[in-house]
Write a protein that holds these residues in place. Structure first.
Motif, PDB file in Angstrom:
ATOM      1  N   ILE A  68       9.793   1.425  -5.800  1.00 55.00           N
ATOM      2  CA  ILE A  68       9.090   1.873  -4.592  1.00 55.00           C
ATOM      3  C   ILE A  68       9.887   1.513  -3.346  1.00 55.00           C
ATOM      4  CG2 ILE A  68       7.074   1.420  -3.124  1.00 55.00           C
ATOM      5  CD1 ILE A  68       5.475   1.157  -5.793  1.00 55.00           C
ATOM      6  N   ILE A  69      10.417   0.294  -3.293  1.00 53.69           N
ATOM      7  CA  ILE A  69      11.078  -0.144  -2.058  1.00 53.69           C
ATOM      8  C   ILE A  69      12.526   0.330  -1.946  1.00 53.69           C
ATOM      9  CG2 ILE A  69       9.548  -2.126  -1.842  1.00 53.69           C
ATOM     10  CD1 ILE A  69      11.833  -3.913  -2.697  1.00 53.69           C
ATOM     11  N   LYS A  70      13.134   0.689  -3.060  1.00 56.01           N
ATOM     12  CA  LYS A  70      14.559   1.057  -3.047  1.00 56.01           C
ATOM     13  C   LYS A  70      14.915   2.129  -2.004  1.00 56.01           C
ATOM     14  CE  LYS A  70      18.469   1.835  -6.012  1.00 56.01           C
ATOM     15  NZ  LYS A  70      18.938   1.815  -7.395  1.00 56.01           N
ATOM     16  N   PRO A  71      14.164   3.215  -1.874  1.00 57.75           N
ATOM     17  CA  PRO A  71      14.545   4.219  -0.867  1.00 57.75           C
ATOM     18  C   PRO A  71      14.213   3.836   0.577  1.00 57.75           C
ATOM     19  CG  PRO A  71      12.648   4.989  -2.133  1.00 57.75           C
ATOM     20  CD  PRO A  71      13.076   3.678  -2.725  1.00 57.75           C
ATOM     21  N   HIS A  72      13.522   2.746   0.771  1.00 53.84           N
ATOM     22  CA  HIS A  72      13.085   2.357   2.114  1.00 53.84           C
ATOM     23  C   HIS A  72      13.969   1.229   2.634  1.00 53.84           C
ATOM     24  CE1 HIS A  72       9.566   4.889   1.829  1.00 53.84           C
ATOM     25  NE2 HIS A  72       9.429   4.449   0.578  1.00 53.84           N
TER      26      HIS A  72
END
Length: 147
Positions: A68-72
């Motif tokens: 979930i956090i990887k692209p942000h």
């Protein structure tokens, strides 16, 4: 939200008197939406109790959280505990900060105490206040820089 960083506290309690933790689908979906809506602007620091990793006593949905956090790119750090192990690391440009035990340690090599954090837009200065256990690093400040 502070002037220099957004802090998101996540609840990883799966059940009482058991070691494993779980964010769960509803909380993961909320986080994904929050990160989309909060794109840009301030750095984001996530706080969760359970250890990140591949063990039965940690956060059981760590892989889902990381995906979930990887692209942000706004997510700069995850601060967690549960392992009673004071440690700093990094995974996929995200700083991983494992806080020390506050009551007792599992190993004489580890401190018991707390960490004072001073955040900026560029990172954080983390000062250990060891009150028991291994006090060798008491008062030592580790500077963590956001990627």
């Amino acid at each position: 939200e502070t002037p220099v960083v957004r802090m998101v506290v996540l609840d990883s309690l799966l059940y009482v008197n058991r070691t494993a933790g779980l964010l769960g689908k509803a909380q993961r979906e909320w986080l994904e939406q929050y990160l989309r809506d909060a794109a840009g602007g301030l750095p984001v620091v996530l706080l969760v109790h359970h250890t990140l990793g591949d063990n039965d006593g940690g956060l059981l949905d760590t892989d889902r959280l990381m995906s979930i956090i990887k692209p942000h790119r706004s997510v700069k750090a995850i601060i967690y505990g549960h392992s009673h192990r004071y440690h700093y690391g990094e995974q996929d440009r995200v700083q991983l900060i494992n806080l020390p035990a506050v009551g007792y340690h599992f190993s004489a090599e580890q401190p018991v105490g707390w960490v004072e954090a001073k955040f900026t837009r560029e990172g954080a200065a983390m000062t250990l206040h060891a009150v028991a256990g291994n006090r060798a690093d008491d008062g030592k400040t580790v500077t963590v820089r956001w990627s």
